[in-house]
Write a protein that holds these residues in place. Structure first.
Motif: not given
Length: 254
Positions: A1-25
């Motif tokens: 099984m190949a290891p996950p690919k890591r994306i680092a220092d990626e320029p980005a903006f948050v467009l929207h967020s919503y609840d996923w659980s009591e503590s996560s988004l």
């Protein structure tokens, strides 16, 4: 099984967020090299989370996350987020305008479809919004809408009748129809623009200066252009009506 690919220092903006659980988004983000990407920020709602003060809309970020190499998951785990800085958060009507742009990107961009030039355009417009209010916002928004539609292949040529391909007559009025492009205005059309104004917009879209040229071309016609572009954008966004657009209309009616 190949290891996950890591994306680092990626320029980005948050467009929207919503609840996923009591503590996560769940975050819908716009990244420069990977397009629209969905991320899960575990524990982001906790008061002790380092993510909590950073994951805000209309703020330039650098993100790190991992992507599975075996299964193409739609939602990737966020590993790091850093605020880049450079401008303050827009407020008032400028904040609403920025959230409107975010909703357009959410509705119109497919996931994992890179648009580096559009990302740079959006980043520049967000900086402008931090210092713009009132009528000054209108040409800023119209210019972005035009360039967004063109980037996605949804804008017809603005210097010719889409039906006959004939050049526009300078003083004649033309309507922009979602399924048919530009056509001569009819008696019942409520939103139209003169042929010379359409041609000036097309020239600006083709100019090397890019956004500044389109912004200048929009300054004198922003009010007339607004209902024409909003109708085209709503057609491509589909139902329901854009939430930020409805909120703006509700506030104007108070």
């Amino acid at each position: 099984m190949a290891p996950p690919k890591r994306i680092a220092d990626e320029p980005a903006f948050v467009l929207h967020s919503y609840d996923w659980s009591e503590s996560s988004l769940i975050l819908e983000t716009f990244t420069r090299h990977y397009g629209r990407v969905a991320l899960v920020a575990k524990g982001a709602k906790k008061h002790t989370s380092n993510f909590r003060p950073v994951l805000l809309p209309l703020q330039p970020l650098r993100l790190g996350y991992t992507v599975s190499q075996e299964v193409r998951d739609e939602i990737h785990p966020l590993k790091g987020a850093e605020w880049v800085g450079g401008h303050v958060m827009p407020t008032g009507d400028a904040l609403l305008a920025g959230l409107y742009l975010n909703e357009l990107l959410l509705r119109l961009l497919a996931r994992d479809d890179p648009h580096a030039e559009l990302f740079d355009l959006y980043a520049g417009v967000v900086r402008v919004l931090a210092g713009a209010h009132g009528e000054a916002l209108e040409p800023v928004l119209r210019a972005f809408e035009l360039l967004l539609l063109r980037a996605l292949g949804l804008l017809p040529a603005l210097d010719a009748d889409s039906t006959t391909l004939a050049a526009l007559r300078p003083q004649a009025r033309y309507a922009l129809v979602a399924e048919g492009g530009l056509r001569p205005a009819l008696a019942g059309d409520r939103a139209t623009l003169a042929g010379d104004a359409w041609c000036a917009l097309q020239q600006a879209l083709e100019a090397p200066a890019g956004y500044p040229a389109v912004l200048r071309a929009c300054v004198g016609v922003a009010a007339e252009l607004k209902p024409l572009l909003r109708q085209l954008l709503q057609y491509h966004c589909g139902s329901p009506v854009l939430r930020t657009r409805q909120l703006m209309m509700d506030l104007q009616s108070l």
